[in-house]
Motif scaffolding. Structure first.
Motif, PDB file in Angstrom:
ATOM      1  N   PRO A  25       0.501  10.179   5.684  1.00 40.47           N
ATOM      2  CA  PRO A  25       0.252   9.131   4.616  1.00 40.47           C
ATOM      3  C   PRO A  25      -1.192   8.633   4.901  1.00 40.47           C
ATOM      4  CG  PRO A  25       2.506   8.600   5.638  1.00 40.47           C
ATOM      5  CD  PRO A  25       1.794   9.959   6.518  1.00 40.47           C
ATOM      6  N   VAL A  26      -1.826   8.350   3.661  1.00 46.00           N
ATOM      7  CA  VAL A  26      -3.315   7.788   3.593  1.00 46.00           C
ATOM      8  C   VAL A  26      -3.174   6.308   4.401  1.00 46.00           C
ATOM      9  CG1 VAL A  26      -5.011   7.079   2.067  1.00 46.00           C
ATOM     10  CG2 VAL A  26      -3.545   8.971   1.379  1.00 46.00           C
ATOM     11  N   SER A  27      -2.269   5.603   4.205  1.00 46.47           N
ATOM     12  CA  SER A  27      -2.104   4.441   5.001  1.00 46.47           C
ATOM     13  C   SER A  27      -2.239   4.520   6.314  1.00 46.47           C
ATOM     14  CB  SER A  27      -0.828   3.498   4.268  1.00 46.47           C
ATOM     15  OG  SER A  27       0.358   4.061   4.680  1.00 46.47           O
ATOM     16  N   GLU A  56       1.056   4.304  -2.850  1.00 40.18           N
ATOM     17  CA  GLU A  56       0.948   5.586  -2.636  1.00 40.18           C
ATOM     18  C   GLU A  56       2.140   6.316  -2.873  1.00 40.18           C
ATOM     19  OE1 GLU A  56      -0.405   8.451   1.441  1.00 40.18           O
ATOM     20  OE2 GLU A  56      -0.215   6.321   1.590  1.00 40.18           O
ATOM     21  N   LYS A  57       3.332   5.911  -2.655  1.00 38.50           N
ATOM     22  CA  LYS A  57       4.491   6.736  -2.991  1.00 38.50           C
ATOM     23  C   LYS A  57       4.778   6.658  -4.565  1.00 38.50           C
ATOM     24  CE  LYS A  57       9.658   6.757  -2.601  1.00 38.50           C
ATOM     25  NZ  LYS A  57       9.735   6.976  -3.891  1.00 38.50           N
ATOM     26  N   SER A  67      -7.908   6.534  -0.011  1.00 44.26           N
ATOM     27  CA  SER A  67      -8.623   6.180   1.459  1.00 44.26           C
ATOM     28  C   SER A  67      -9.740   5.559   0.939  1.00 44.26           C
ATOM     29  CB  SER A  67      -9.159   7.742   1.763  1.00 44.26           C
ATOM     30  OG  SER A  67      -8.187   8.477   2.258  1.00 44.26           O
ATOM     31  N   ARG A  91       0.892  -1.145   0.147  1.00 42.54           N
ATOM     32  CA  ARG A  91      -0.088  -0.111  -0.035  1.00 42.54           C
ATOM     33  C   ARG A  91       0.998   1.160   0.094  1.00 42.54           C
ATOM     34  NH1 ARG A  91      -3.293  -3.408   3.522  1.00 42.54           N
ATOM     35  NH2 ARG A  91      -2.335  -2.421   5.396  1.00 42.54           N
ATOM     36  N   ALA A  92       1.849   1.282   0.619  1.00 38.13           N
ATOM     37  CA  ALA A  92       2.766   2.370   0.776  1.00 38.13           C
ATOM     38  C   ALA A  92       3.400   2.659  -0.508  1.00 38.13           C
ATOM     39  CB  ALA A  92       3.905   2.053   1.986  1.00 38.13           C
ATOM     40  N   ARG A  96      -5.394  11.262  -2.694  1.00 33.09           N
ATOM     41  CA  ARG A  96      -5.578  10.685  -1.243  1.00 33.09           C
ATOM     42  C   ARG A  96      -6.940  10.313  -0.998  1.00 33.09           C
ATOM     43  NH1 ARG A  96      -1.559  12.263   2.196  1.00 33.09           N
ATOM     44  NH2 ARG A  96      -3.191  13.016   3.657  1.00 33.09           N
ATOM     45  N   ASP A 141      -0.277  15.947   5.543  1.00 35.08           N
ATOM     46  CA  ASP A 141       1.069  15.565   5.307  1.00 35.08           C
ATOM     47  C   ASP A 141       1.281  14.131   6.041  1.00 35.08           C
ATOM     48  OD1 ASP A 141       2.171  17.803   4.259  1.00 35.08           O
ATOM     49  OD2 ASP A 141       2.160  19.067   6.385  1.00 35.08           O
ATOM     50  N   ASP A 196       2.368   9.485  -5.706  1.00 36.89           N
ATOM     51  CA  ASP A 196       2.753  10.746  -5.156  1.00 36.89           C
ATOM     52  C   ASP A 196       3.936  11.261  -6.052  1.00 36.89           C
ATOM     53  OD1 ASP A 196       2.535  12.962  -2.954  1.00 36.89           O
ATOM     54  OD2 ASP A 196       4.708  12.294  -2.450  1.00 36.89           O
ATOM     55  N   GLN A 204      -3.082  16.009  -5.595  1.00 38.73           N
ATOM     56  CA  GLN A 204      -2.582  15.264  -4.463  1.00 38.73           C
ATOM     57  C   GLN A 204      -3.786  14.999  -3.544  1.00 38.73           C
ATOM     58  OE1 GLN A 204       0.191  18.086  -2.973  1.00 38.73           O
ATOM     59  NE2 GLN A 204       2.037  16.850  -3.770  1.00 38.73           N
TER      60      GLN A 204
END
Length: 664
Positions: free
Chosen positions: A521-523, A395-396, A423, A391-392, A419, A519, A399, A415
């Motif tokens: 992270p969504v996770s 997201e990265k 979510s 997941r990270a 996000r 700022d 981003d 952004q």
């Protein structure tokens, strides 16, 4: 060509700016004062009812106080007609009777060389056109007949035929006195490295001239007529005239239709563009390769703020779209983007038009995907999100892509949009995992977990079928569809009083994501949000799947914002959408003022002292003023909406909300 400030000033002095602008607008006689060089009109850059576009002949400047557009003579032509700056200067200099300075000797030599090469390309184009009609061109004529190209289309695009001989064009040009070296320089013949004689680059091919912005032939694209011939399409090489990475096929024809319609269509090949043009859609261009360059992206934006790119629906078309995305993202700026259409697998525009007419192709264009959707699907479809690390990583990756966008406002909007999508995606994945494990629905039994649709009493003061309920619902949808507007107006949104509990909880969490969690992270926060937030978010993003509503009375449909605001189907300009967004905020704020006044009146006794009376009177006057302003804004928005719909599919409406949305 370089133009000195003095030269530009002389052109401006000889040509009143109002004279240039008057070709595109009608002056408002009540506000304009011609004797003072002061003119007002409705803006040519956005839809409006009240004139806010000002031209000052004394300062040689124009400015719209609605959308912010501003500039001088040259900027006006580049913005309204898609001309380059040198083209605008040359046109206005001719109108003003101002002689342009001769270029420096080196520049003059380069210009003479380019002119000479253009003359040679023009000779070649005539040769190919003649060859198409002569003996030996039967196969080429058969091909254009199969492609259903009309004689007038062949003439307009100057389509021709390159004979199959080794040096037919070379011998023709030599007979015209053209130097062999110039033919090589123009990309028409090839000189082998081993010293063998030169030979024609194009042989046994249908020839399509590539023209520059002035309509001059500067290169060619050749389509093989040999079923086994490779490559299928062959372009001229790079020459002093032709730079493939900066050119767009059919730009000079598409420029005016694109500016009039506000839209441009981008297809993959010459023949597709020609077929669409023949069908009556003149605002079409074609790329000259599989990957867009930054220069081509900028050129397309000169045609329209959001061109639609059409790709085949096969793997190659999807891959080409993904390559285009990476080129486009860094240059995005406010008001400029792209739409993407993936045609049914195995179909090209010509097939669609042949089977269903231009309406069939137009229907495909109407379903264009926004750029953000293409970015999202590309990254998410290829990702696994079954572990925190994965997941990270997703997201990265997203981003990192969004951070390539140079424009800060657009980047922040992307952004926030990403996000919100993440979510919802992470929430659904976690919910499904818990349900598969027998844990029941997520969040059951807790204060933040109650996802049952609230009863009418729990909702607050507005019933689901009331107009203010609809306003709240629509405002929530606009925040999701236009996250940049939420960013700019987050304080007003956060302070608006919502009568519906579900809407209020959704709004609270949405504003948290846009501010205090921006700022984080969504996770790291998606599982801390109120489940009622996901009730609306899932409806909006997933098409109506509402977690935790089994057995409850279904909430009114929220997923399709276009049902509430069909005017959005007409792709209104950004300033219209923002005015509409603020109008919905105004209606909620007026309701708050009404409630506050009622509460104030209810708390007062029978006898009012002077201070209490003044306070109530001030509140009443403020409320009356806001109501009048809101009514005027609503009328203005309705007029602008009618203008946007003019000539398109009619959208009907009746009430205050319905005038804009088509729903009562």
């Amino acid at each position: 060509m370089r133009f000195t400030p003095g030269l530009l000033d002389e052109i401006r002095a000889r040509l009143p700016l109002s004279e240039i602008v008057a070709r595109r607008v009608s002056w408002d006689r009540r506000k304009s004062q011609p004797a003072r060089g002061d003119f007002w009109a409705c803006c040519p850059f956005h839809q409006e009812k009240s004139p806010s576009f000002h031209v000052d002949d004394r300062r040689n400047r124009y400015k719209c106080f609605g959308c912010g557009a501003s500039g001088d003579h040259f900027r006006f032509l580049t913005e309204t007609e898609g001309l380059s700056f040198p083209e605008a200067v040359e046109r206005l200099a001719e109108q003003a009777g101002v002689s342009l300075p001769a270029p420096d000797p080196q520049a003059a030599a380069r210009a003479a060389e380019r002119a000479s090469l253009a003359d040679i390309c023009e000779m070649a184009a005539r040769f190919f056109q003649d060859a198409l009609a002569m003996s030996g061109g039967e196969e080429a004529r058969s091909y254009v007949a199969r492609r259903r190209l009309k004689p007038e289309t062949l003439r307009e695009f100057r389509i021709g035929f390159a004979p199959n001989g080794r040096d037919a064009l070379k011998r023709h040009l030599l007979g015209k006195g053209v130097d062999e070296g110039a033919m090589v320089e123009a990309g028409l013949i090839i000189r082998p490295d081993d010293g063998r004689p030169t030979y024609d680059r194009f042989r046994n091919r249908l020839m399509i001239p590539i023209q520059d912005e002035r309509g001059r032939v500067i290169a060619f694209g050749g389509r093989t007529l040999d079923p086994d011939g490779q490559p299928k399409y062959l372009n001229s090489p790079e020459t002093p005239l032709f730079h493939k990475g900066t050119m767009v096929f059919n730009f000079h024809r598409a420029r005016e239709p694109a500016h009039k319609s506000g839209q441009a269509i981008v297809v993959e090949g010459y023949m597709d563009a020609i077929a669409i043009w023949q069908a009556g859609m003149g605002n079409v261009v074609a790329a000259l390769g599989t990957a867009f360059t930054e220069e081509q992206v900028g050129r397309l934006w000169r045609l329209a703020p959001e061109p639609v790119i059409c790709f085949d629906g096969d793997a190659a078309g999807v891959s080409a779209a993904h390559r285009a995305v990476d080129r486009i993202l860094p240059g995005l700026r406010s008001g400029y983007s792209f739409g993407f259409v993936f045609l049914p697998d195995g179909k090209d525009p010509d097939d669609l038009i042949a089977e269903g007419g231009v309406a069939a192709f137009a229907r495909e264009l109407a379903g264009a995907m926004p750029l953000i959707e293409v970015v999202w699907s590309r990254e998410v479809d290829a990702a696994r999100i079954d572990t925190p690390e994965r997941r990270a990583a997703l997201e990265k990756g997203l981003d990192d892509l969004v951070r390539t966008i140079a424009d800060e406002r657009v980047r922040r909007g992307y952004q926030l949009d990403i996000r919100l999508r993440l979510s919802n995606l992470f929430y659904r994945q976690a919910r499904d995992r818990r349900m598969a494990g027998g844990g029941g629905r997520p969040g059951q039994g807790g204060e933040r977990g109650g996802t049952q649709t609230p009863s009418g009493q729990a909702r607050g003061g507005d019933l689901p079928d009331s107009s203010l309920f609809g306003n709240e619902r629509t405002l929530c949808g606009l925040c999701l569809r236009y996250p940049d507007l939420l960013e700019r107006h987050v304080e007003r949104v956060s302070q608006a009083r919502f009568g519906d509990t579900l809407h209020a909880r959704f709004r609270d969490e949405l504003c948290r994501i846009a501010t205090e969690l921006q700022d984080v992270p969504v996770s790291g926060f998606f599982e801390t949000l109120d489940n009622r937030f996901y009730q609306i978010l899932s409806e909006a993003l997933d098409g109506g799947e509402v977690p935790g509503t089994a057995g409850a009375r279904p909430a009114p449909r929220f997923s399709d914002l276009l049902q509430r605001l069909p005017i959005l189907r007409h792709e209104p300009p950004a300033d219209f959408v923002e005015d509409l967004f603020c109008h919905y905020l105004d209606t909620l704020e007026i309701r708050t003022l009404e409630q506050e006044l009622e509460e104030e009146m209810g708390a007062l006794g029978d006898g009012l002292d002077e201070a209490e009376w003044e306070r109530v009177r001030a509140q009443s006057q403020d409320l009356a003023r806001r109501r009048e302003e809101c009514a005027r804004d609503e009328q203005d928005l309705a007029e602008r909406a009618r203008g946007l719909r003019n000539g398109r599919v009619a959208v009907t409406g009746t009430t205050g909300q319905g005038i804009l949305s088509g729903t009562a």
